[in-house]
Motif scaffolding. Structure first.
Motif, PDB file in Angstrom:
ATOM      1  N   ALA A   1      56.271 -18.645  16.919  1.00  0.00           N
ATOM      2  CA  ALA A   1      56.107 -18.872  15.474  1.00  0.00           C
ATOM      3  C   ALA A   1      55.016 -19.911  15.215  1.00  0.00           C
ATOM      4  CB  ALA A   1      57.433 -19.326  14.854  1.00  0.00           C
TER       5      ALA A   1
ATOM      6  N   ARG B   1      51.491 -19.010  13.343  1.00  0.00           N
ATOM      7  CA  ARG B   1      51.182 -19.680  12.075  1.00  0.00           C
ATOM      8  C   ARG B   1      49.882 -20.476  12.186  1.00  0.00           C
ATOM      9  NH1 ARG B   1      50.140 -19.616   7.267  1.00  0.00           N
ATOM     10  NH2 ARG B   1      50.679 -21.409   6.038  1.00  0.00           N
TER      11      ARG B   1
ATOM     12  N   TYR C   1      52.749 -16.645   6.183  1.00  0.00           N
ATOM     13  CA  TYR C   1      54.196 -16.664   6.383  1.00  0.00           C
ATOM     14  C   TYR C   1      54.735 -15.238   6.431  1.00  0.00           C
ATOM     15  CZ  TYR C   1      55.018 -21.686   5.875  1.00  0.00           C
ATOM     16  OH  TYR C   1      55.065 -23.029   6.072  1.00  0.00           O
TER      17      TYR C   1
ATOM     18  N   ALA D   1      56.620 -13.614   9.541  1.00  0.00           N
ATOM     19  CA  ALA D   1      57.955 -13.065   9.321  1.00  0.00           C
ATOM     20  C   ALA D   1      58.037 -11.631   9.827  1.00  0.00           C
ATOM     21  CB  ALA D   1      58.309 -13.120   7.832  1.00  0.00           C
TER      22      ALA D   1
ATOM     23  N   VAL E   1      60.505 -18.666   7.802  1.00  0.00           N
ATOM     24  CA  VAL E   1      59.337 -18.967   8.630  1.00  0.00           C
ATOM     25  C   VAL E   1      58.971 -20.444   8.550  1.00  0.00           C
ATOM     26  CG1 VAL E   1      56.862 -18.548   8.944  1.00  0.00           C
ATOM     27  CG2 VAL E   1      58.423 -16.634   8.596  1.00  0.00           C
TER      28      VAL E   1
END
Length: 163
Positions: free
Chosen positions: A117, A121, A127, A131, A141
């Motif tokens: 994650a 990101r 986001y 997700a 997220v």
């Protein structure tokens, strides 16, 4: 072989390399990881409309696996630790390299979902894209990324105090 592989490759290659490079810090190594990822995709039954999220996650996983092996660090550590004296610019570069090495090592020790994650990101995915890639709700997220950042800081501090 998939009939959509070339189209998906052309559309997704820059992002796959960017995700892997974010983890590895090396475009050359990121391109090697991208090759592995696209080979896996070529053998997969992932629907074409789900390719980009799947490839992004696969790139993060493959790059983290590559990091965990530690193969790439040996040459740099030997070069930096051979006892030579460095000018201030080279010394700064060595310190920066060591900091990046520490962050990458700490990242490789995080729980896989948090590490992926965080990588996705910070590789520029929104986001909603993170997700979709990780099968999370968009609302979770931010929490997942913040927890990952906190865990990364703790991991860095824990290892800094033990050195």
């Amino acid at each position: 072989m998939r009939n959509d592989l070339e189209q998906v490759f052309r559309a997704a290659y820059p992002r796959v390399v960017a995700v892997a490079a974010r983890v590895l810090g090396s475009r050359d190594e990121a391109e090697d990881v991208a090759q592995e990822v696209f080979l896996s995709f070529g053998r997969s039954s992932v629907p074409g409309d789900e390719a980009l999220p799947w490839l992004s996650v696969a790139a993060a996983h493959a790059a983290l696996n590559h990091l965990r092996t530690g193969r790439r660090r040996a040459g740099r550590e030997n070069a930096a630790g051979n006892g030579e004296t460095f000018s201030p610019d080279v010394a700064d570069a060595v310190v920066a390299l060591d900091e990046r090495r520490r962050v990458r090592a700490a990242l490789s020790r995080l729980p896989r979902k948090q590490a992926v994650a965080l990588v996705l990101r910070h590789s520029g995915l929104s986001y909603a894209e993170v997700a979709a890639a990780l099968d999370l709700s968009p609302a979770s997220v931010g929490t997942t990324v913040r927890r990952a950042e906190s865990a990364l800081r703790k991991e860095l501090n824990r290892h800094a105090s033990s050195e």
